[in-house]
Design a protein around this motif. Structure first.
Motif, PDB file in Angstrom:
ATOM      1  N   GLU A 122      27.329 -38.361  38.456  1.00  0.00           N
ATOM      2  CA  GLU A 122      27.753 -37.690  39.681  1.00  0.00           C
ATOM      3  C   GLU A 122      29.166 -38.127  40.087  1.00  0.00           C
ATOM      4  O   GLU A 122      30.011 -37.316  40.438  1.00  0.00           O
ATOM      5  N   LYS A 123      29.392 -39.449  40.027  1.00  0.00           N
ATOM      6  CA  LYS A 123      30.715 -39.984  40.367  1.00  0.00           C
ATOM      7  C   LYS A 123      31.779 -39.414  39.438  1.00  0.00           C
ATOM      8  O   LYS A 123      32.888 -39.082  39.854  1.00  0.00           O
ATOM      9  N   TRP A 124      31.405 -39.319  38.152  1.00  0.00           N
ATOM     10  CA  TRP A 124      32.354 -38.799  37.160  1.00  0.00           C
ATOM     11  C   TRP A 124      32.719 -37.356  37.467  1.00  0.00           C
ATOM     12  O   TRP A 124      33.890 -36.978  37.462  1.00  0.00           O
ATOM     13  N   LYS A 125      31.685 -36.533  37.766  1.00  0.00           N
ATOM     14  CA  LYS A 125      31.944 -35.122  38.080  1.00  0.00           C
ATOM     15  C   LYS A 125      32.879 -35.007  39.273  1.00  0.00           C
ATOM     16  O   LYS A 125      33.798 -34.186  39.285  1.00  0.00           O
ATOM     17  N   LYS A 126      32.642 -35.865  40.283  1.00  0.00           N
ATOM     18  CA  LYS A 126      33.467 -35.848  41.481  1.00  0.00           C
ATOM     19  C   LYS A 126      34.917 -36.225  41.124  1.00  0.00           C
ATOM     20  O   LYS A 126      35.864 -35.572  41.565  1.00  0.00           O
TER      21      LYS A 126
END
Lengths: 300, 287
Positions: A288-292
């Motif tokens: 999720e952090k990566w996508k953000k």
């Protein structure tokens, strides 16, 4: 979303999509079956020797909370992960920086640098085991040569964990370095030109420009390295088999022994379910952090 | 470069590079070094950098004790393990490419319900602890009679190669501009025609890279082979564990076995260097 074939064919394309996708889907469900089996059996006292398999609810999980060996292997797993990830990310970044400088023989360096990444991990473990042998190993010879104290390496419970971290780093520093190198080379040029015009210090540029722009790549490296280290098996098993005195007994190795040495399958599955839960939650958060971060850097 | 000033930073960088390169190269050099020494030289102290090279270790490992018997050796059947690896890995790659390429195309080009969930499930297999699937497979395979068979192992190995192929190939298909497909459709090609004439030629390098990387991953795999194979179907990577218990005597042979085992992976990796970063990150970083 994307329909290349126009409205007229939408029915057929949907059916085609389904037909193309089905075989892989079946296999995926096929993986979920053994996985589900593990989860269900973790609530039983399934034992391969006695053949028993009774439902005992959370019995295995309660037993684990009182089992000092479980806590030890959890501690070893976390220490291994922490040590290996910090070491590999640190050195990997320096390596990427150095390989990006354009020093003489650049292309050859890069090819040689990536070789360990493709070694079978067990082979890497065997190679290092030979070199780390306490009496005739080349490492202790080299240490003596420069006047440093020799080490027991894998043979002593105080140095075994650091030694397996070194072996893991051997294989994965190139992995980290290559990904950082790709990230550095994909950095946009304009912000750096602007920074140069403004005359900001290189440390400021690094902190305020390079690190934020590299954030997606840093997160991908962390995702792959943390997850791989948490579930680690090959290198540790081939190098120490979890010893000496459980100094390198990670959760994976511990559950392997519970299954195949003590045949306590149910108890072993409970270990694996705990490990899987840790990995799943962490990987979900990191993805999720990566996508953000990707959205922030590339816009949209 | 030659007329630039030699700064302290450059000297330090060069030293750093040399250090990192020796960290990478020295172990490979040293194990190769050990693999061509005689049993006497290999355990001599201090270690020998100059010696009479011999291929004895390789021939002993490759042919086995029954034939040579000059030095003590482990009873292994190395050529057979090598062949087993070849059979199982090729089978797994073939299955995962046959199923994975169409699935990847479908994920890249069509919209359907649950698509992203499916994709994430595939990715999460990459991070799941292998044993959580391997131990049940061990129990199930024994019941079904698949334990220790080539078919069973191919099925198990493609659990690694299929999710990987789907993720990587999806990215390669998405790299092809959709307009190319539209144009070909307007020119009157059928759907299959478009796939064959437009997509396949464009993703051919991607397919080759995916297949080779899958093969390397399967070759390097340890646990599936270690748990699910019998003595007859054991792949080469787990078979190396047989040498470990004899380490005191058989260093040269262990080194030779390690070198023979790592050759396919390392050589294939050099060919697909360009796709390595992309492959290792499941397409998340396009190198």
């Amino acid at each position: 979303m994307i329909n290349p074939f126009g409205i007229k064919e939408s029915f057929w394309s949907r059916r085609k999509a389904f037909l193309l996708f089905l075989p892989a889907f079946i296999i995926t469900v096929g993986i979920l079956v053994p996985f589900g089996y593990s989860v269900v059996m973790s609530f039983t006292d399934f034992n391969l020797t006695s053949g028993t398999s009774n439902f005992i609810g959370f019995g295995n999980y309660l037993k684990m909370t009182k089992d000092s060996e479980f806590w030890n292997s959890l501690k070893v797993t976390l220490l291994f992960t922490l040590g290996a990830v910090i070491f590999e990310v640190g050195i990997g970044f320096v390596a990427a920086y150095l390989l990006n400088l354009g020093l003489l023989g650049q292309k050859l360096w890069r090819t040689l640098f990536l070789l360990p990444v493709m070694l079978p991990p067990t082979v890497a473990a065997i190679m290092w085991k030979l070199m780390m042998a306490p009496i005739q190993g080349v490492f202790n010879y080299l240490l003596q040569l420069v006047g440093l104290p020799v080490s027991e390496w894998l043979g002593s419970s105080s140095t075994a964990l650091i030694s397996v971290i070194l072996i893991d780093a051997y294989v994965f520093i190139p992995f980290v370095g290559m990904i950082f190198l790709a990230g550095i080379q994909n950095l946009p040029k304009e912000p750096y030109e602007a920074a140069a015009v403004d005359g900001v210090s290189s440390w400021f540029t690094f902190r305020k420009l390079t690190i934020p722009l590299l954030k997606p790549v840093i997160l991908i490296v962390l995702l792959f390295r943390i997850m791989d280290c948490l579930k680690h098996f090959d290198i540790i098993y081939a190098a120490t088999k979890g010893g000496p005195a459980s100094a390198t007994m990670t959760l994976s190795v511990q559950s392997y022994y519970q299954s195949f040495r003590w045949t306590n399958m149910g108890y072993s599955f409970a270990h694996l379910v705990v490990l899987w839960a840790i990995v799943y939650v962490l990987s979900y958060l990191l993805v999720e952090k990566w996508k953000k971060a990707v959205r922030e850097v590339h816009g949209g | 470069m030659g007329n630039e000033k030699l700064t302290l930073g450059k000297v330090l960088s060069a030293i750093g590079l040399v250090l990192i390169m020796s960290w990478t190269i020295f172990p490979l050099y040293w194990v190769f070094n050990m693999s061509i020494q005689t049993p006497i030289d290999v355990i001599s102290y201090p270690p020998k950098f100059y010696y009479d090279a011999t291929l004895e270790n390789y021939s002993v490992v490759l042919i086995g004790k029954a034939w040579l018997g000059k030095y003590e050796t482990v009873q292994t059947d190395f050529p057979r393990y090598y062949l087993n690896s070849l059979i199982v890995c090729s089978g797994a790659v073939a299955i995962s490419m046959l199923l994975g390429v169409p699935a990847a195309y479908s994920l890249a080009r069509f919209a359907f319900k649950g698509k992203e969930n499916f994709a994430f499930t595939l990715l999460s297999f990459r991070f799941a602890p292998g044993l959580i699937v391997i131990i049940p497979l061990f129990v199930i395979f024994r019941r079904l009679g698949l334990y220790g068979t080539y078919y069973g192992m191919m099925l198990a190995y493609q659990l690694i190669t299929l999710p990987f192929s789907v993720w990587l190939m999806r990215g390669f298909f998405e790299d092809i501009p959709i307009e190319l497909e539209h144009a070909a459709r307007i020119d009157g090609y059928s759907w299959w025609g478009v796939f064959r004439k437009v997509n396949l030629p464009l993703v051919a390098p991607g397919i080759a890279a995916t297949a080779i990387l899958s093969f390397i991953f399967a070759w390097n795999e340890f646990l599936f082979g270690y748990v699910l194979s019998s003595d007859i179907t054991r792949p080469v990577t787990p078979s190396l564990m047989g040498f470990i218990s004899y380490e005191q005597v058989l260093w040269g042979q262990m080194a030779a076995a390690a070198i023979i085992t790592l050759l396919p992976s390392v050589i294939l990796a050099i060919f697909i260097q360009k796709y390595l970063v992309r492959g290792l990150t499941f397409g998340a970083v396009k190198g």
